[in-house]
Structures are given as structure tokens and as C-alpha cells.
Scaffold this motif. Structure first.
Motif, PDB file in Angstrom:
ATOM      1  N   ARG A  21      63.164  36.531  61.159  1.00 40.89           N
ATOM      2  CA  ARG A  21      64.220  35.481  61.439  1.00 40.89           C
ATOM      3  C   ARG A  21      63.444  34.240  61.575  1.00 40.89           C
ATOM      4  O   ARG A  21      64.080  33.047  62.063  1.00 40.89           O
ATOM      5  CB  ARG A  21      64.995  36.008  62.667  1.00 40.89           C
ATOM      6  CG  ARG A  21      65.771  37.316  62.643  1.00 40.89           C
ATOM      7  CD  ARG A  21      66.430  37.830  63.603  1.00 40.89           C
ATOM      8  NE  ARG A  21      66.511  36.863  64.844  1.00 40.89           N
ATOM      9  CZ  ARG A  21      66.160  36.961  66.012  1.00 40.89           C
ATOM     10  NH1 ARG A  21      65.532  38.323  66.537  1.00 40.89           N
ATOM     11  NH2 ARG A  21      66.368  36.094  66.995  1.00 40.89           N
ATOM     12  N   GLY A  22      62.087  33.933  61.399  1.00 39.89           N
ATOM     13  CA  GLY A  22      61.546  32.778  61.861  1.00 39.89           C
ATOM     14  C   GLY A  22      61.162  32.024  60.562  1.00 39.89           C
ATOM     15  O   GLY A  22      60.984  32.483  59.340  1.00 39.89           O
ATOM     16  N   GLU A  23      61.357  30.723  60.619  1.00 36.32           N
ATOM     17  CA  GLU A  23      61.146  29.667  59.349  1.00 36.32           C
ATOM     18  C   GLU A  23      60.466  28.524  59.911  1.00 36.32           C
ATOM     19  O   GLU A  23      60.285  28.090  61.081  1.00 36.32           O
ATOM     20  CB  GLU A  23      62.427  29.366  59.022  1.00 36.32           C
ATOM     21  CG  GLU A  23      62.245  28.670  57.653  1.00 36.32           C
ATOM     22  CD  GLU A  23      63.542  28.180  56.937  1.00 36.32           C
ATOM     23  OE1 GLU A  23      63.730  28.371  55.806  1.00 36.32           O
ATOM     24  OE2 GLU A  23      64.510  27.786  57.488  1.00 36.32           O
ATOM     25  N   LEU A  24      59.038  28.429  59.277  1.00 34.88           N
ATOM     26  CA  LEU A  24      58.144  27.355  59.487  1.00 34.88           C
ATOM     27  C   LEU A  24      58.392  25.848  58.790  1.00 34.88           C
ATOM     28  O   LEU A  24      58.600  26.264  57.609  1.00 34.88           O
ATOM     29  CB  LEU A  24      56.736  27.912  59.421  1.00 34.88           C
ATOM     30  CG  LEU A  24      55.729  27.176  59.989  1.00 34.88           C
ATOM     31  CD1 LEU A  24      55.757  27.100  61.683  1.00 34.88           C
ATOM     32  CD2 LEU A  24      54.244  27.969  59.537  1.00 34.88           C
ATOM     33  N   PHE A  53      50.503  33.666  64.029  1.00 37.24           N
ATOM     34  CA  PHE A  53      51.482  33.695  62.488  1.00 37.24           C
ATOM     35  C   PHE A  53      51.218  32.822  61.611  1.00 37.24           C
ATOM     36  O   PHE A  53      50.289  31.591  61.977  1.00 37.24           O
ATOM     37  CB  PHE A  53      53.155  33.405  63.180  1.00 37.24           C
ATOM     38  CG  PHE A  53      53.504  32.236  63.601  1.00 37.24           C
ATOM     39  CD1 PHE A  53      54.033  31.435  62.865  1.00 37.24           C
ATOM     40  CD2 PHE A  53      53.284  31.858  64.814  1.00 37.24           C
ATOM     41  CE1 PHE A  53      54.501  30.033  63.200  1.00 37.24           C
ATOM     42  CE2 PHE A  53      53.379  30.747  65.346  1.00 37.24           C
ATOM     43  CZ  PHE A  53      54.307  29.655  64.451  1.00 37.24           C
ATOM     44  N   ARG A  54      51.807  32.663  60.549  1.00 37.27           N
ATOM     45  CA  ARG A  54      51.551  31.690  59.423  1.00 37.27           C
ATOM     46  C   ARG A  54      52.745  31.600  58.423  1.00 37.27           C
ATOM     47  O   ARG A  54      53.665  32.432  58.368  1.00 37.27           O
ATOM     48  CB  ARG A  54      50.170  32.224  58.733  1.00 37.27           C
ATOM     49  CG  ARG A  54      50.460  33.490  58.082  1.00 37.27           C
ATOM     50  CD  ARG A  54      49.290  33.801  57.271  1.00 37.27           C
ATOM     51  NE  ARG A  54      49.594  35.156  56.453  1.00 37.27           N
ATOM     52  CZ  ARG A  54      50.105  35.253  55.556  1.00 37.27           C
ATOM     53  NH1 ARG A  54      50.820  34.553  54.825  1.00 37.27           N
ATOM     54  NH2 ARG A  54      50.142  36.601  55.025  1.00 37.27           N
ATOM     55  N   PRO A  55      52.729  30.739  57.558  1.00 33.71           N
ATOM     56  CA  PRO A  55      53.802  30.722  56.572  1.00 33.71           C
ATOM     57  C   PRO A  55      53.479  31.697  55.623  1.00 33.71           C
ATOM     58  O   PRO A  55      52.377  32.079  55.399  1.00 33.71           O
ATOM     59  CB  PRO A  55      53.548  29.456  56.021  1.00 33.71           C
ATOM     60  CG  PRO A  55      52.378  28.879  56.235  1.00 33.71           C
ATOM     61  CD  PRO A  55      51.977  29.531  57.600  1.00 33.71           C
ATOM     62  N   VAL A  56      54.648  32.513  54.900  1.00 36.32           N
ATOM     63  CA  VAL A  56      54.266  33.669  54.169  1.00 36.32           C
ATOM     64  C   VAL A  56      53.735  32.941  52.851  1.00 36.32           C
ATOM     65  O   VAL A  56      53.043  33.892  52.138  1.00 36.32           O
ATOM     66  CB  VAL A  56      55.686  34.114  53.777  1.00 36.32           C
ATOM     67  CG1 VAL A  56      56.687  33.494  52.980  1.00 36.32           C
ATOM     68  CG2 VAL A  56      55.440  35.508  53.449  1.00 36.32           C
ATOM     69  N   ARG A  57      53.852  31.625  52.316  1.00 38.64           N
ATOM     70  CA  ARG A  57      53.326  30.910  51.461  1.00 38.64           C
ATOM     71  C   ARG A  57      52.864  29.685  51.745  1.00 38.64           C
ATOM     72  O   ARG A  57      53.371  29.077  52.742  1.00 38.64           O
ATOM     73  CB  ARG A  57      54.212  31.159  50.298  1.00 38.64           C
ATOM     74  CG  ARG A  57      55.501  30.248  50.372  1.00 38.64           C
ATOM     75  CD  ARG A  57      56.313  30.417  49.162  1.00 38.64           C
ATOM     76  NE  ARG A  57      57.646  29.487  49.465  1.00 38.64           N
ATOM     77  CZ  ARG A  57      58.862  29.941  50.277  1.00 38.64           C
ATOM     78  NH1 ARG A  57      58.700  31.321  50.789  1.00 38.64           N
ATOM     79  NH2 ARG A  57      59.783  29.165  50.500  1.00 38.64           N
ATOM     80  N   GLU A  58      51.899  29.223  50.916  1.00 41.44           N
ATOM     81  CA  GLU A  58      51.661  27.831  51.139  1.00 41.44           C
ATOM     82  C   GLU A  58      52.743  26.817  50.762  1.00 41.44           C
ATOM     83  O   GLU A  58      53.384  27.234  49.885  1.00 41.44           O
ATOM     84  CB  GLU A  58      50.472  27.413  50.194  1.00 41.44           C
ATOM     85  CG  GLU A  58      49.144  28.241  50.518  1.00 41.44           C
ATOM     86  CD  GLU A  58      48.647  27.547  51.952  1.00 41.44           C
ATOM     87  OE1 GLU A  58      48.586  26.582  52.306  1.00 41.44           O
ATOM     88  OE2 GLU A  58      48.190  28.426  52.572  1.00 41.44           O
ATOM     89  N   LEU A  64      59.879  23.957  54.258  1.00 46.36           N
ATOM     90  CA  LEU A  64      60.165  25.255  54.998  1.00 46.36           C
ATOM     91  C   LEU A  64      59.823  26.329  54.412  1.00 46.36           C
ATOM     92  O   LEU A  64      59.704  26.370  53.029  1.00 46.36           O
ATOM     93  CB  LEU A  64      61.747  25.065  55.298  1.00 46.36           C
ATOM     94  CG  LEU A  64      62.217  24.072  56.044  1.00 46.36           C
ATOM     95  CD1 LEU A  64      63.863  24.455  56.111  1.00 46.36           C
ATOM     96  CD2 LEU A  64      61.798  24.064  57.156  1.00 46.36           C
ATOM     97  N   ALA A  65      59.012  27.267  55.052  1.00 48.67           N
ATOM     98  CA  ALA A  65      58.822  28.547  54.602  1.00 48.67           C
ATOM     99  C   ALA A  65      58.876  29.543  55.431  1.00 48.67           C
ATOM    100  O   ALA A  65      58.968  29.424  56.883  1.00 48.67           O
ATOM    101  CB  ALA A  65      57.408  28.647  54.316  1.00 48.67           C
TER     102      ALA A  65
END
Length: 83
Positions: A21-24, A53-58, A64-65
Motif C-alpha cells: 500500500r506504499g508509494e514513494l 525500504f526502497r522504491p521497487v524500481r529506479e 512515483l514508484a
């Protein structure tokens, strides 16, 4: 591993990320939203710079990721849930 200093807020943020449910919002100072609502900036920075945590992709700055827990973040979450 120590979980000292992490609060219920940190735990809830990590759980939301684990639940997908998180978006960076990527950038020099990342921002985290959960269910479209922005999270506490200080807690976000603490968790992000702590490597939880980190973004799922660069992604480019401002883009947003989806957010994903790191292996360490998943370990911390498990420890926080066990308390």
C-alpha cells in the motif's frame, strides 16, 4: 538487531509497505504515501535512510514508484510485530 527507537507509527508504515500500500515519491528527500495519504516526513526519512525500504524500481526525481521492504526492513517489521 535492535528495534529501540521505532514507534507504532514506524511499525504501521512498514506494515503498509509490506501489504503493498506504499508509494514513494523519489528524490533527494523521498516522501511516502500510504493509501494516497502522505506519511510523517521524519519517520519516512528515518526508515528510508535506515535501509528499511526502497522504491521497487529506479525512478526519476519527483516520479512515483511503489515502495518495497528491504530484507532488513522485513526483519525489523517481524521483530516489531513480535513485541
Amino acid at each position: 538487531m535492535t528495534t529501540k527507537g521505532y514507534t507504532a507509527r514506524h511499525r504501521a508504515m512498514l506494515q503498509a509497505i509490506a501489504d503493498g500500500r506504499g508509494e514513494l515519491a523519489c528524490g533527494r528527500a523521498p516522501s511516502l504515501s500510504v493509501d494516497g495519504l502522505w506519511c510523517d516526513f521524519t519517520a519516512t526519512i528515518e526508515l528510508f535512510t535506515g535501509g528499511l525500504f526502497r522504491p521497487v524500481r529506479e525512478a526519476a526525481a519527483g516520479a512515483l514508484a511503489p515502495a518495497v521492504l528491504t530484507t532488513f526492513g522485513a526483519q525489523v517489521l517481524r521483530s516489531l510485530l513480535a513485541v
